[in-house]
Scaffold this active site. Structure first.
Site, PDB file in Angstrom:
ATOM      1  N   ASP A  22       0.842  -1.192   0.000  1.00 30.12           N
ATOM      2  CA  ASP A  22       0.000   0.000   0.000  1.00 30.12           C
ATOM      3  C   ASP A  22       0.882   1.248   0.000  1.00 30.12           C
ATOM      4  OD1 ASP A  22      -1.823   1.980   0.424  1.00 30.12           O
ATOM      5  OD2 ASP A  22      -2.194   1.466   2.534  1.00 30.12           O
ATOM      6  N   ASP A  26      -4.098   3.865   2.489  1.00 30.17           N
ATOM      7  CA  ASP A  26      -5.542   3.614   2.692  1.00 30.17           C
ATOM      8  C   ASP A  26      -5.835   2.159   3.066  1.00 30.17           C
ATOM      9  OD1 ASP A  26      -5.133   2.273   0.331  1.00 30.17           O
ATOM     10  OD2 ASP A  26      -6.687   3.323  -0.810  1.00 30.17           O
ATOM     11  N   ASP A  99      -3.882  -8.960 -16.891  1.00 28.64           N
ATOM     12  CA  ASP A  99      -4.873 -10.022 -16.854  1.00 28.64           C
ATOM     13  C   ASP A  99      -6.007  -9.610 -17.780  1.00 28.64           C
ATOM     14  OD1 ASP A  99      -6.252 -12.337 -15.753  1.00 28.64           O
ATOM     15  OD2 ASP A  99      -5.011 -12.012 -13.990  1.00 28.64           O
ATOM     16  N   ASP A 200      -7.768 -15.053 -18.563  1.00 29.83           N
ATOM     17  CA  ASP A 200      -8.550 -15.724 -17.536  1.00 29.83           C
ATOM     18  C   ASP A 200      -9.538 -16.741 -18.127  1.00 29.83           C
ATOM     19  OD1 ASP A 200      -9.212 -15.420 -14.558  1.00 29.83           O
ATOM     20  OD2 ASP A 200     -11.203 -15.212 -15.442  1.00 29.83           O
ATOM     21  N   GLU A 254      -5.145 -19.351 -19.255  1.00 29.89           N
ATOM     22  CA  GLU A 254      -5.514 -20.105 -18.050  1.00 29.89           C
ATOM     23  C   GLU A 254      -6.493 -21.196 -18.464  1.00 29.89           C
ATOM     24  OE1 GLU A 254      -7.364 -19.756 -13.585  1.00 29.89           O
ATOM     25  OE2 GLU A 254      -8.350 -18.796 -15.285  1.00 29.89           O
ATOM     26  N   HIS A 326      -2.670 -16.797  -6.960  1.00 27.60           N
ATOM     27  CA  HIS A 326      -3.687 -16.248  -6.048  1.00 27.60           C
ATOM     28  C   HIS A 326      -4.897 -17.169  -5.898  1.00 27.60           C
ATOM     29  CE1 HIS A 326      -4.991 -15.526 -10.064  1.00 27.60           C
ATOM     30  NE2 HIS A 326      -6.199 -15.195  -9.628  1.00 27.60           N
ATOM     31  N   ASP A 327      -4.929 -18.282  -6.607  1.00 31.62           N
ATOM     32  CA  ASP A 327      -6.101 -19.166  -6.567  1.00 31.62           C
ATOM     33  C   ASP A 327      -5.905 -20.416  -5.723  1.00 31.62           C
ATOM     34  OD1 ASP A 327      -7.810 -17.648  -8.095  1.00 31.62           O
ATOM     35  OD2 ASP A 327      -7.156 -18.516  -9.984  1.00 31.62           O
TER      36      ASP A 327
HETATM   37  C1  NOJ Z   1      -9.610 -17.452 -12.571  1.00 32.28           C
HETATM   38  C2  NOJ Z   1      -8.963 -16.418 -11.724  1.00 32.28           C
HETATM   39  O1  NOJ Z   1      -7.599 -16.714 -11.533  1.00 32.28           O
HETATM   40  C3  NOJ Z   1      -9.730 -16.374 -10.443  1.00 32.28           C
HETATM   41  O2  NOJ Z   1      -9.091 -15.636  -9.445  1.00 32.28           O
HETATM   42  C4  NOJ Z   1     -11.099 -15.838 -10.750  1.00 32.28           C
HETATM   43  O3  NOJ Z   1     -11.876 -15.837  -9.577  1.00 32.28           O
HETATM   44  C5  NOJ Z   1     -11.805 -16.687 -11.815  1.00 32.28           C
HETATM   45  N1  NOJ Z   1     -10.951 -17.027 -12.894  1.00 32.28           N
HETATM   46  C6  NOJ Z   1     -12.981 -15.947 -12.368  1.00 32.28           C
HETATM   47  O4  NOJ Z   1     -12.543 -14.830 -13.081  1.00 32.28           O
END
Ligand code: NOJ
Length: 550
Positions: A22, A26, A99, A200, A254, A326-327
């Site tokens: 950050d 904020d 992205d 994505d 992806e 991040h998933d």
């Molecule tokens: C894949 C992304 O990496 C994920 O974070 C997202 O929630 C879903 N696609 C939907 O966009």
């Protein structure tokens, strides 16, 4: 324009912007914060950055629900901050990829607002179906996040399809006007100077005609009708021919549920439409399809995933290598050991960084961040986690249900980056938007910088080695000891230069095994995670990388 395939020499760093740094106090990560840390990112030896979405968004899915594709969210610093970061990255020799999320938009996107009111030309921008009546839905498909894939819109008087959250309506890619919009978006960012896109769930963009009911799949109903759908390659070819081919850019697809064979339809160097693919098989060594169907970790599953992608893409396409994003939960907590955090973190790094392909490192992975474990389910922010918690395994004890979340939730890996042992881990001077993992006093960048034996320095050494040794970029791949459930051994070879990587996934000592034909007396030990490797055993989570010069 010639495609130079520059990405084959690159190592990427993934920034999940809300939690990186950050810069304006904020409490939310932003691009001013990224700008401050560009030298740090470069110091890892990486030469590319992938930004998870930075666009204006209501934030239901942390930015993967976009309400304007041609702008940068004001809370991230807007276009002004983005320009600075883009230029700053380029000045340091780092490429930037964005992205691209075009399977769906936010329901607050202007296109959807107009579509629900049937304002032309937006009426058919989304996938609408009349109400079948009697409480029925247009079909039986599941969404990936929140129950069924259909929601009724009062204003339009019809159902719309959403394969993810309710507030993420799917675009109708069969509509040429929607594809025109996608091409406009691609061009807009490429003209600004970005170097490519991570796309994505791009394999979902074409749905089977008639949207048939799915009577086969017990979960994720419908996926066989929208993953690798009938027109996906045609649409991707269109994006490539009309836009991407005119820039020296890189695209990363992806692709959930994809085999290496199928991947070639997308990323074959001769006939593909994209450059690399994020496959999920390497994320399924402790689960079945999804992190929520958890199983115990199987090294053999992991090795099978690694090796089959290495083998089957060889000479035909280029691998993207990763262990975190991040998933998914943090990899040390999944495939390594929190007890041997640094040792296993190093071993895991060596297990993937010397394979053939382009590696990605997710923020915090390089310092060995581990899964966040809240005691209160209310602290979860992620839309998928919250739905899972509220709707599944309700008869289990609260402890068991919470444990299930730690093991599977994406939030386990989304806590703020741990920069120092100061308040809020040095992430913000304000109130952090999300919980900080309590272990930040021990695990943070400042502490890792000080310690010559840290995981951070190991990542730097490993990345530098990758770049220095041509065999890593060009060599063939061969796995040994494939049946072992404790060791992963692989070798690389190129024009007489050889590399041998030994990785122990065991908490106990195991015998050292060197495959036949590798004479250690002629090799140099170029990387290791124990100071005193011996000739008989591999210690817990030990890794060694041996090199034979030409
Ligand atoms: C894949 C992304 O990496 C994920 O974070 C997202 O929630 C879903 N696609 C939907 O966009």
């Amino acid at each position: 324009m010639e495609h130079t395939r520059w990405y084959k020499d690159a190592v990427f760093y993934q920034i999940w912007p809300r939690s990186f740094r950050d810069g304006d106090g904020d409490g939310l990560g932003d691009l001013w914060g990224v700008y401050e840390k560009l030298d740090y990112i470069r110091s890892l030896g990486v030469d590319g950055v992938w930004f998870s979405p930075l666009y204006p968004s209501p934030g239901v899915d942390c930015g993967y629900d976009i309400s304007d594709y041609m702008d940068i969210a004001p809370e991230y610093g807007g276009m002004e901050a983005f320009r600075k970061v883009l230029d700053g990255a380029h000045e340091r020799g780092m490429r930037v990829i964005m992205d691209l999320v075009v399977n769906h938009t936010s329901d607050e996107h202007e296109w959807f607002r107009k579509s629900r009111r049937r304002i032309e030309p937006y009426t058919d921008y989304y996938i609408w179906r009349p109400d079948p009546g009697k409480g029925k839905l247009p079909n039986n498909w599941d969404s990936n996040f929140e129950g069924k894939a259909w929601t009724f819109d009062q204003e339009r008087g019809e159902y719309y399809l959403h394969l993810f959250a309710v507030k993420q309506p799917d675009l109708n890619m069969d509509n040429p006007l929607v594809r025109q919009e996608v091409k406009k978006i691609l061009k807009f960012w490429l003209d600004m100077g970005v170097d490519g896109f991570r796309e994505d769930v791009i394999t979902y963009i074409s749905k089977r005609e008639g949207l048939p009911n799915d009577h086969l799949f017990p979960v994720y109903k419908g996926i066989r009708f929208y993953n690798h759908g009938p027109h996906v390659h045609e649409y991707l070819r269109e994006f490539k021919a009309e836009v991407l081919d005119h820039y020296d850019c890189m695209t990363l697809a992806e692709a959930p549920l994809v085999s290496p064979k199928r991947a070639l339809d997308y990323i074959s160097e001769e006939t593909g439409q994209m450059d690399m693919m994020i496959q999920f098989q390497c994320m399924c060594a402790d689960c079945l399809f999804s992190d929520y169907f958890h199983m115990s970790f199987s090294l053999r599953r992991l090795k099978h995933a690694f090796s089959s992608w290495q083998r089957k893409l060889e000479g035909k396409a280029w691998n993207m290598l990763y262990l975190e994003n991040h998933d998914h939960p943090r990899v040390i907590s999944r495939y390594g050991s929190e007890r041997y955090r640094v040792k296993s973190g190093k071993m895991l790094a060596a297990a993937y960084l010397f394979q053939k392909g382009t590696p990605f490192v997710y923020q915090g992975q390089e310092i060995g961040m581990t899964n966040w474990r809240p005691q209160d389910p209310e602290l979860y922010e992620d839309v998928q986690t919250r739905w899972q918690y509220a709707n599944t395994h309700l008869k289990d004890t609260p402890e068991k249900r919470l444990r299930r979340m730690w093991l599977a939730s994406r939030d386990s890996a989304r806590t703020p980056m741990q920069w120092s042992g100061e308040e809020n881990a040095g992430f913000t001077t304000g109130k952090p938007w999300f919980s900080v993992n309590e272990n930040y006093r021990e695990i943070n960048v400042a502490a890792a910088e000080e310690d010559p034996d840290s995981l951070l320095h190991f990542y730097r050494r490993a990345i530098a080695l990758r770049k220095a040794l041509p065999v890593v970029r060009h060599g063939s791949y061969r796995e040994y000891h494939a049946l072992s459930s404790r060791r992963y051994t692989y070798a690389r070879e190129w024009e007489g230069e050889r590399l041998l990587v030994l990785c122990s996934f065991s908490e106990k000592d195991i015998p050292l095994r060197i495959p036949g034909g590798f004479d250690l007396t002629k090799a140099e030990l170029v990387l290791q995670n124990y100071a005193d490797p011996d000739g008989k055993t591999l210690k817990p989570y030990e890794t060694r990388v041996y090199h034979w010069a030409k």
